[in-house]
Design an enzyme around this catalytic site. Structure first.
Site, PDB file in Angstrom:
ATOM      1  N   HIS A   1      47.370  41.435  40.354  1.00  0.00           N
ATOM      2  CA  HIS A   1      45.178  41.068  41.525  1.00  0.00           C
ATOM      3  C   HIS A   1      45.862  40.990  42.793  1.00  0.00           C
ATOM      4  O   HIS A   1      45.281  41.185  43.281  1.00  0.00           O
ATOM      5  CB  HIS A   1      44.785  39.597  40.857  1.00  0.00           C
ATOM      6  CG  HIS A   1      43.894  39.795  39.837  1.00  0.00           C
ATOM      7  ND1 HIS A   1      43.746  40.420  39.274  1.00  0.00           N
ATOM      8  CD2 HIS A   1      44.044  38.999  38.804  1.00  0.00           C
ATOM      9  CE1 HIS A   1      42.835  40.669  37.993  1.00  0.00           C
ATOM     10  NE2 HIS A   1      43.227  39.651  37.461  1.00  0.00           N
TER      11      HIS A   1
ATOM     12  N   ASP B   1      45.326  37.392  27.356  1.00  0.00           N
ATOM     13  CA  ASP B   1      43.839  37.279  27.290  1.00  0.00           C
ATOM     14  C   ASP B   1      43.150  38.058  26.744  1.00  0.00           C
ATOM     15  O   ASP B   1      41.924  37.649  26.700  1.00  0.00           O
ATOM     16  CB  ASP B   1      43.398  36.781  29.137  1.00  0.00           C
ATOM     17  CG  ASP B   1      44.292  37.975  29.814  1.00  0.00           C
ATOM     18  OD1 ASP B   1      44.482  38.997  29.942  1.00  0.00           O
ATOM     19  OD2 ASP B   1      43.875  37.916  31.477  1.00  0.00           O
TER      20      ASP B   1
ATOM     21  N   ASP C   1      46.515  43.693  29.912  1.00  0.00           N
ATOM     22  CA  ASP C   1      45.064  42.798  30.032  1.00  0.00           C
ATOM     23  C   ASP C   1      43.854  42.464  30.516  1.00  0.00           C
ATOM     24  O   ASP C   1      43.233  44.055  30.601  1.00  0.00           O
ATOM     25  CB  ASP C   1      45.934  42.194  32.224  1.00  0.00           C
ATOM     26  CG  ASP C   1      45.829  40.157  31.948  1.00  0.00           C
ATOM     27  OD1 ASP C   1      45.872  39.843  32.014  1.00  0.00           O
ATOM     28  OD2 ASP C   1      44.305  40.186  32.375  1.00  0.00           O
TER      29      ASP C   1
ATOM     30  N   HIS D   1      41.523  41.483  32.378  1.00  0.00           N
ATOM     31  CA  HIS D   1      41.352  41.615  33.459  1.00  0.00           C
ATOM     32  C   HIS D   1      41.890  42.923  34.007  1.00  0.00           C
ATOM     33  O   HIS D   1      42.816  43.284  33.860  1.00  0.00           O
ATOM     34  CB  HIS D   1      41.557  40.615  34.783  1.00  0.00           C
ATOM     35  CG  HIS D   1      40.746  38.854  33.507  1.00  0.00           C
ATOM     36  ND1 HIS D   1      41.571  38.667  33.646  1.00  0.00           N
ATOM     37  CD2 HIS D   1      40.164  38.426  34.066  1.00  0.00           C
ATOM     38  CE1 HIS D   1      41.028  37.275  33.146  1.00  0.00           C
ATOM     39  NE2 HIS D   1      40.252  37.414  33.531  1.00  0.00           N
TER      40      HIS D   1
HETATM   41 ZN   LIG Z   1      44.341  38.439  33.368  1.00  0.00          ZN
END
Ligand SMILES: [Zn+2]
Length: 345
Positions: free
Chosen positions: A124, A248, A161, A163
């Site tokens: 991120h 995750d 991931d 995200h």
């Molecule tokens: Zn993540």
């Protein structure tokens, strides 16, 4: 196969808030698992801090200064979700540098593939700011380093991931030398990663987003890998594969809504190994991103390492699973988006 492993006690010194999901316990558990693993073919590659110049291959100077100024400070909040402790700066530099050392070991032939078990995570982190538990973008720095220092031209980054890796996407958005492919839950944090984010200028077509609704499991993920990531990778012909490995998407994860099990991670690893075997002599490195259920994370990392250690076998790509309607619709739509750049895949 010799699997390079990066681990370092400095990564446990990045202390987040109480009850923060991205805590040192994640790596403590993984390192304890490693100690109990059969050590055959595990090659521990010592980490080092990345230099400011290396970090600034991706990040701007002003932001690097902000992070280095946190050294020794009790606490600094860089973003609503991202805090530092006195040694976070050292941990962040060494997280990036650990991946760089793995790249050197891989290209020198000391290892066959590898896994950087580092934190803080990176995908991120934007060039100018921390975001979503991430301080420096470890995998983006590694890709730039491999290109600049090691002369690697085309790099595939696969990010599974939960995200979307907004920071990695932006690092290479106009750059056709790095193909970024992300599967992620959508809509979800950080809000980016829709189909139409495909790159810009010369990089158009070299960002591929696969936004998934919650509840996707092992067969859904392997379907996406087989139908999109595999054929596009074969057209791109990467010289190295880097993986933003976020656990995750595990079915027990407290942050996510996916349903992947250890079997699914094994299958994805096998598919990524297959891409690397056929395109670039097996050169693939995994870099830890998310994963917040300690047990699920640890077991999944173990499964991944065991797969990396196995000798190469060709995966059977027969379409014999029962993928749900939701995932087949996503794949069909991504294939439409890919057509201008990649033709029919
Ligand atoms: Zn993540």
């Amino acid at each position: 196969m010799r699997v390079g492993i990066v681990r370092d006690s400095i990564y446990l010194q990045h202390i987040t808030d109480d009850f923060h999901p991205e805590s040192p316990r994640r790596l403590e558990s993984i390192y304890a698992m490693l100690a109990n693993l059969n050590q055959v073919d595990l090659v521990y590659v010592p980490a080092r801090p990345a230099t400011p110049e290396e970090i600034c291959l991706v990040h701007d100077q002003a932001y690097f200064q902000v992070v280095s100024d946190t050294k020794g400070e009790t606490r600094r909040r860089l973003d609503p979700d991202t805090v530092t402790s006195p040694l976070s700066y050292d941990a962040a530099c060494t997280a990036a540098g650990g991946v760089l050392e793995l790249i050197d070991a891989l290209l020198a032939g000391r290892i066959d593939n590898g896994f950087a078990l580092v934190r803080p995570p990176g995908h991120h982190a934007e060039s100018g700011r921390a975001m979503g538990f991430c301080i420096f973008n470890n995998i983006a720095i590694a890709a730039r380093y491999a290109q600049k220092q090691q002369g690697i031209k085309r790099i595939l980054i696969v990010d599974f991931d939960l995200h979307h890796g907004n920071g990695t996407q932006h690092s290479f958005y106009d750059d056709p030398s790095v193909l970024y492919i992300s599967t992620h839950q959508y809509p979800f944090y950080p809000g980016t990663g829709w189909y139409d984010e495909v790159g810009e200028k010369d990089g158009k077509g070299y960002t591929i987003n696969i936004p998934l609704s919650g509840g996707m499991g092992d067969t859904d993920y392997t379907y996406v890998f087989r139908e999109i990531i595999l054929p596009v990778s074969r057209l791109f012909r990467p010289e190295m594969v880097l993986v933003s490995a976020g656990f995750d998407i595990h079915r027990s994860d407290p942050l996510g809504g996916m349903a992947v099990t250890e079997r699914g991670f094994a299958a994805m690893t096998r598919l990524l190994l297959d891409i690397a075997e056929s395109e670039c002599g097996g050169k693939v490195l995994f870099v830890l991103e998310g994963g917040y259920d300690t047990e699920g994370l640890t077991n999944s990392v173990k499964t991944t390492i065991l797969e990396l250690r196995n000798p190469p076998v060709h995966v059977n790509f027969a379409k014999n699973d029962n993928s749900g309607v939701a995932v087949t619709q996503v794949v069909a739509r991504v294939k439409e988006v890919l057509k201008p750049c990649w033709g029919r895949v």
